[in-house]
Enzyme design. Sequence first.
Site, PDB file in Angstrom:
ATOM      1  N   GLU B 174     -10.158  24.032  60.207  1.00 18.78           N
ATOM      2  CA  GLU B 174     -11.559  23.864  59.809  1.00 18.78           C
ATOM      3  C   GLU B 174     -12.428  23.565  61.018  1.00 18.78           C
ATOM      4  OE1 GLU B 174     -12.333  20.613  60.623  1.00 18.78           O
ATOM      5  OE2 GLU B 174     -10.162  20.405  60.961  1.00 18.78           O
ATOM      6  N   GLU B 317      -9.463  22.633  63.729  1.00 19.24           N
ATOM      7  CA  GLU B 317      -9.288  24.079  63.937  1.00 19.24           C
ATOM      8  C   GLU B 317      -7.892  24.553  63.538  1.00 19.24           C
ATOM      9  OE1 GLU B 317     -10.015  25.212  67.989  1.00 19.24           O
ATOM     10  OE2 GLU B 317     -11.966  24.226  68.083  1.00 19.24           O
TER      11      GLU B 317
END
Lengths: 349, 349
Positions: B174, B317
Amino acid sequence: MTMPWYEVPPSPPDRGSEEAARDRQARLTKPPGSLGKLEDLAVRFAGFQGRTLPDLERIYVTVFAADHGIAERGVSAFPQSVTAAMLRNFSQGGAAINALARRMGAVLEVVDVGVRADPGALPGVVSARVGPGTAPFDDGWAMTDDQLETALVAGWESVERAREARAGLFIGGEMGIANSNSATALACALSGADPDRLIGPGSGLDGNGLARKSAVVRGALERHGLQKGEPLEALRLVGGFEIAALAGAYVRAAQGGVPSLVDGFIATAAALAAVQLSPGAADWLIFGHRSDEPGHGPLLEALDAEPLLDLGLRLGEGSGAAVAAELIRSALALHREMATFQEAGLDTE
Amino acid sequence: MTMPWYEVPPSPPDRGSEEAARDRQARLTKPPGSLGKLEDLAVRFAGFQGRTLPDLERIYVTVFAADHGIAERGVSAFPQSVTAAMLRNFSQGGAAINALARRMGAVLEVVDVGVRADPGALPGVVSARVGPGTAPFDDGWAMTDDQLETALVAGWESVERAREARAGLFIGGEMGIANSNSATALACALSGADPDRLIGPGSGLDGNGLARKSAVVRGALERHGLQKGEPLEALRLVGGFEIAALAGAYVRAAQGGVPSLVDGFIATAAALAAVQLSPGAADWLIFGHRSDEPGHGPLLEALDAEPLLDLGLRLGEGSGAAVAAELIRSALALHREMATFQEAGLDTE
């Protein structure tokens, strides 16, 4: 000049390159420090390689195998014959370290520094036999001065082959039934720790075996009266050929500017001997994993070392270090390939 | 049949294959249990793949990106515009997850589920925009029912693409400035934990920022009066588009028989929502790393999860999971390639 080779101090890693790498880390597109220990690894490798953007193509793994007279005392979960059988397993590619070395494209070398019965020529096995195993260390010296020197040189020679292969990382592993007894006695001698803090099940000792191990280690320490800061004496009196070879390898790798990724309990005992022999070698050591063997914690404390992994491994062979080597490659890929804020057009925000 | 898709229970992993893999582990040439968590990983993958000798060729990484209205409250160390800038950085291949995905040969997909300003077409970025970011959750709902449904489906769709690519592992990441505020509020709501146990600096908040974050999270929890066990309500009221997409992805991956390797704090909050939506999804989750964000510990406890790595990462991420994926491949190489005692001629000793 009569200084023994292992007393020649290694050069320190290049601090300027470390600084430049740290500066680069601060400019990559991420919150500062958010890659944690992976940032530290990239900075250390910059220092090792003397450049801001290090890489790690070639990894050299050496497993030193030897037998231990102390095995006769019933202080291992496996019979002594397993050392030679595992040497054949290494040669045939079936051990854990074989699978891991293949996976990371590493060179794997196996060195017989003194399995009890000479196995003869085996594919992929270097014969550098110091003797047919050590003598039982509760009843005299584990090895002679000459044997110690030969074992240290076996480590030296392996690292020279690694340097010839242009390795960017050296991983030393070991195989030797009962060698956690030797490593425990060695670690107690080198660190001054009480055996009770260090003794553990090794490859799987039960309660009776543990009691024998404790008696053997305690008795040897009392008999030999070893003091802290006598690494050569400690290696000679209670060490093993493969442990001495590892210590020699760590010293030589540091002298040659090659970092070593240290494996578990046995390898860390050898690393402590190496650092007492050659304090500058500490700058060139990385610690791969925290072994499930209880004595590893105090040993790591003595070295002020924090391993990369903690996965409950307790196998040896260099296996934990080999698993950890992938983390170094990830760290270096991040360091080399990530965009800086400027490159990503983020620096004006 | 009107059951929503996320309520269809996943099948459990194949227990027979797990059993067979555990049996094989006991016969490999090593002391039993000496490969620690790597043995458990091999056994779990046998269950996931329904075969004794699993492998892991294809890994699919999806990073969901979205903005958060709550960012307006000064509760992130970075300005909101960084989300869109990082979307461009992902597209250009310069972020941490790009380097890690390349290194492991993974497919990397980036999904815009609602960055504030529509970035238009970007190479490698899937547009599945739910809206121009969430509304500030201290002043109303973060999203509407329809938006929640759309965000969950964005996760579903990403996993369908992963299944199409025959992925053996799904990693969800994310990116969303201020999303640790949303994840903290969500985690408190789902677990009943006090915000004081969970609030942390995220990407680098200072003391004043932390005080604002605490006030925002506490205020929202009081205002909305959320109860444990209401994952949809919690996602709708205080969640984020990327967090809901992750939750939907974890549920769908479990339904499709694909294990997910969960990243850090934000992803774990989404995983807790997924498990409350679909309890059977828990069987298909592996936890990659322990984040440096202080709230991760209590979240992991709520999930009874023990991550593979603890390297001080706090980037998001999917980066921590991506680093951990190499450990799975090592575990499976060991499991597949090591010789058994019988094969090595060691079974008669």
